[in-house]
Design a protein around this motif. Sequence first.
Motif, PDB file in Angstrom:
ATOM      1  N   LYS A 297       5.045  -8.682  -7.081  1.00  0.00           N
ATOM      2  CA  LYS A 297       4.489  -9.469  -6.024  1.00  0.00           C
ATOM      3  C   LYS A 297       4.899 -10.871  -5.916  1.00  0.00           C
ATOM      4  O   LYS A 297       5.247 -11.529  -4.793  1.00  0.00           O
ATOM      5  CB  LYS A 297       3.113  -9.524  -6.171  1.00  0.00           C
TER       6      LYS A 297
ATOM      7  N   GLU B 295     -12.232  -6.785   4.701  1.00  0.00           N
ATOM      8  CA  GLU B 295     -13.019  -5.466   4.957  1.00  0.00           C
ATOM      9  C   GLU B 295     -12.057  -4.330   5.224  1.00  0.00           C
ATOM     10  O   GLU B 295     -11.792  -4.418   6.114  1.00  0.00           O
ATOM     11  CB  GLU B 295     -14.211  -5.634   6.053  1.00  0.00           C
TER      12      GLU B 295
ATOM     13  N   TRP C  76      -9.919  -4.202  -3.290  1.00  0.00           N
ATOM     14  CA  TRP C  76      -8.886  -4.944  -4.180  1.00  0.00           C
ATOM     15  C   TRP C  76      -9.568  -6.286  -4.443  1.00  0.00           C
ATOM     16  O   TRP C  76      -9.036  -7.184  -5.477  1.00  0.00           O
ATOM     17  CB  TRP C  76      -7.493  -5.071  -3.928  1.00  0.00           C
TER      18      TRP C  76
ATOM     19  N   PHE D 115      -6.209  -9.860  -7.179  1.00  0.00           N
ATOM     20  CA  PHE D 115      -4.806 -10.268  -6.991  1.00  0.00           C
ATOM     21  C   PHE D 115      -5.089 -11.922  -6.922  1.00  0.00           C
ATOM     22  O   PHE D 115      -4.325 -12.732  -6.332  1.00  0.00           O
ATOM     23  CB  PHE D 115      -3.990 -10.060  -5.629  1.00  0.00           C
TER      24      PHE D 115
ATOM     25  N   PHE E   1       6.322   5.092  -8.003  1.00  0.00           N
ATOM     26  CA  PHE E   1       5.190   4.206  -8.274  1.00  0.00           C
ATOM     27  C   PHE E   1       3.970   4.966  -8.172  1.00  0.00           C
ATOM     28  O   PHE E   1       3.004   4.943  -9.219  1.00  0.00           O
ATOM     29  CB  PHE E   1       5.462   2.882  -7.572  1.00  0.00           C
TER      30      PHE E   1
ATOM     31  N   ARG F  34      -4.679  -6.752  11.657  1.00  0.00           N
ATOM     32  CA  ARG F  34      -5.390  -8.303  11.276  1.00  0.00           C
ATOM     33  C   ARG F  34      -4.684  -8.904  10.523  1.00  0.00           C
ATOM     34  O   ARG F  34      -4.471 -10.178  10.616  1.00  0.00           O
ATOM     35  CB  ARG F  34      -6.653  -7.601  10.369  1.00  0.00           C
TER      36      ARG F  34
ATOM     37  N   TRP G 230       3.644  -2.857 -10.395  1.00  0.00           N
ATOM     38  CA  TRP G 230       2.524  -3.712 -10.231  1.00  0.00           C
ATOM     39  C   TRP G 230       2.903  -5.306 -10.193  1.00  0.00           C
ATOM     40  O   TRP G 230       2.186  -6.237  -9.912  1.00  0.00           O
ATOM     41  CB  TRP G 230       1.353  -3.371 -11.190  1.00  0.00           C
TER      42      TRP G 230
ATOM     43  N   ILE H   4      -5.976  -2.929   9.349  1.00  0.00           N
ATOM     44  CA  ILE H   4      -5.567  -3.936   8.435  1.00  0.00           C
ATOM     45  C   ILE H   4      -4.220  -4.537   8.769  1.00  0.00           C
ATOM     46  O   ILE H   4      -4.134  -5.671   8.532  1.00  0.00           O
ATOM     47  CB  ILE H   4      -5.778  -3.450   7.014  1.00  0.00           C
TER      48      ILE H   4
ATOM     49  N   ILE I  66     -13.290   6.092   7.098  1.00  0.00           N
ATOM     50  CA  ILE I  66     -11.893   7.030   7.035  1.00  0.00           C
ATOM     51  C   ILE I  66     -11.309   6.586   5.717  1.00  0.00           C
ATOM     52  O   ILE I  66     -11.357   5.103   5.282  1.00  0.00           O
ATOM     53  CB  ILE I  66     -10.919   6.290   8.172  1.00  0.00           C
TER      54      ILE I  66
ATOM     55  N   GLU J 156       7.662  -0.900  -2.855  1.00  0.00           N
ATOM     56  CA  GLU J 156       6.891  -1.424  -3.972  1.00  0.00           C
ATOM     57  C   GLU J 156       7.046  -0.439  -5.268  1.00  0.00           C
ATOM     58  O   GLU J 156       6.632   0.664  -5.206  1.00  0.00           O
ATOM     59  CB  GLU J 156       5.308  -1.497  -3.525  1.00  0.00           C
TER      60      GLU J 156
ATOM     61  N   GLY K  90       0.725  -1.046   0.029  1.00  0.00           N
ATOM     62  CA  GLY K  90       0.007   0.111   0.110  1.00  0.00           C
ATOM     63  C   GLY K  90       0.984   1.295   0.013  1.00  0.00           C
ATOM     64  O   GLY K  90       1.923   1.246   0.036  1.00  0.00           O
ATOM     65  N   THR K  91      -0.079   2.437   0.070  1.00  0.00           N
ATOM     66  CA  THR K  91       0.883   3.722  -0.144  1.00  0.00           C
ATOM     67  C   THR K  91       0.671   4.259   1.397  1.00  0.00           C
ATOM     68  O   THR K  91       1.789   5.155   1.891  1.00  0.00           O
ATOM     69  CB  THR K  91       0.206   4.748  -0.788  1.00  0.00           C
ATOM     70  N   PHE K  92      -0.002   3.895   2.265  1.00  0.00           N
ATOM     71  CA  PHE K  92      -0.194   4.174   3.843  1.00  0.00           C
ATOM     72  C   PHE K  92       0.021   5.824   3.888  1.00  0.00           C
ATOM     73  O   PHE K  92       0.832   6.294   4.547  1.00  0.00           O
ATOM     74  CB  PHE K  92       0.812   3.384   4.617  1.00  0.00           C
TER      75      PHE K  92
HETATM   76  N1  C2G Z   1      -7.560   0.423   4.029  1.00  0.00           N
HETATM   77  C1  C2G Z   1      -8.496  -0.063   4.812  1.00  0.00           C
HETATM   78  N2  C2G Z   1      -9.485   0.817   5.158  1.00  0.00           N
HETATM   79  C2  C2G Z   1      -9.285   2.064   4.932  1.00  0.00           C
HETATM   80  C3  C2G Z   1      -8.349   2.552   4.216  1.00  0.00           C
HETATM   81  C4  C2G Z   1      -7.442   1.643   3.589  1.00  0.00           C
HETATM   82  O1  C2G Z   1      -8.664  -1.408   5.022  1.00  0.00           O
HETATM   83  N3  C2G Z   1     -10.315   2.772   5.743  1.00  0.00           N
HETATM   84  C5  C2G Z   1      -6.476  -0.390   3.311  1.00  0.00           C
HETATM   85  C6  C2G Z   1      -6.610  -0.637   2.024  1.00  0.00           C
HETATM   86  O2  C2G Z   1      -7.603  -1.747   1.410  1.00  0.00           O
HETATM   87  C7  C2G Z   1      -5.232  -1.254   1.714  1.00  0.00           C
HETATM   88  C8  C2G Z   1      -4.340  -0.610   2.858  1.00  0.00           C
HETATM   89  O3  C2G Z   1      -5.050  -0.153   3.818  1.00  0.00           O
HETATM   90  O4  C2G Z   1      -4.891  -2.746   1.742  1.00  0.00           O
HETATM   91  C9  C2G Z   1      -3.401   0.682   2.452  1.00  0.00           C
HETATM   92  O5  C2G Z   1      -4.482   1.422   1.749  1.00  0.00           O
HETATM   93  P1  C2G Z   1      -3.809   2.390   0.364  1.00  0.00           P
HETATM   94  O6  C2G Z   1      -2.566   3.011   1.044  1.00  0.00           O
HETATM   95  O7  C2G Z   1      -4.817   3.181   0.106  1.00  0.00           O
HETATM   96  O8  C2G Z   1      -3.124   1.167  -0.471  1.00  0.00           O
HETATM   97  P2  C2G Z   1      -3.631   1.159  -2.023  1.00  0.00           P
HETATM   98  O9  C2G Z   1      -3.192   2.615  -2.596  1.00  0.00           O
HETATM   99  O10 C2G Z   1      -4.886   0.494  -2.278  1.00  0.00           O
HETATM  100  O11 C2G Z   1      -2.225   0.358  -2.656  1.00  0.00           O
HETATM  101  O12 C2G Z   1      -0.211  -3.095  -5.091  1.00  0.00           O
HETATM  102  C10 C2G Z   1      -1.241  -2.608  -4.177  1.00  0.00           C
HETATM  103  C11 C2G Z   1      -1.475  -1.326  -3.939  1.00  0.00           C
HETATM  104  O13 C2G Z   1       0.031  -0.887  -3.563  1.00  0.00           O
HETATM  105  C12 C2G Z   1      -2.298  -0.897  -2.923  1.00  0.00           C
END
Ligand code: C2G
Length: 129
Positions: free
Chosen positions: A78, A113, A96, A100, A40, A23, A75, A20, A118, A72, A8-10
């Motif tokens: 992985k 989920e 997603w 995958f 990326f 979990r 794409w 997440i 947020i 990362e 993720g980007t976080f």
């Molecule tokens: N997430 C979550 N609940 C939220 C926001 C985000 O569970 N309210 C989860 C997303 O589903 C993801 C993780 O937190 O699993 C990181 O979210 P992002 O930074 O938005 O990641 P994303 O841009 O979806 O990148 O190759 C896969 C990508 O890099 C995923």
Amino acid sequence: MKTVLTYGTFDLLHKGHVKILERAASMGDRLIVGLSTDEFNINQKGKRAYTNFEDRKYMLEAIKYVDLVIPENNWNQKIHDIQKYDVDIFVIGNDWAGKFDNLKEYVDVIYLERTDGISTTQIKHDLSE
Ligand code: C2G
């Protein structure tokens, strides 16, 4: 040693991100996070993180659920990462779901989920008003 991997980007780290990670970590003995690099994000994910890669990495590494942060860059890394780190479970949010499933021949693939109410996008919107 059961290894869990997610990506993720976080950006603008928030409760949904931590939940997440919590979990995912609970499913194994170590959690590896593939953190999207700035290049990326901009070139392939079409988004610009507010916080740069080094600072997002620093904050993720401070989370007790995270054991290792790797970059990362694209794409397509992985399967390489799964083999390199002997990963057992791939976890990602259900935004997603299905995307995958190709990884199922290598690892268990689990879509969790998302946490309601947020998101980084929502934070940016709320702060811009
Ligand atoms: N997430 C979550 N609940 C939220 C926001 C985000 O569970 N309210 C989860 C997303 O589903 C993801 C993780 O937190 O699993 C990181 O979210 P992002 O930074 O938005 O990641 P994303 O841009 O979806 O990148 O190759 C896969 C990508 O890099 C995923």
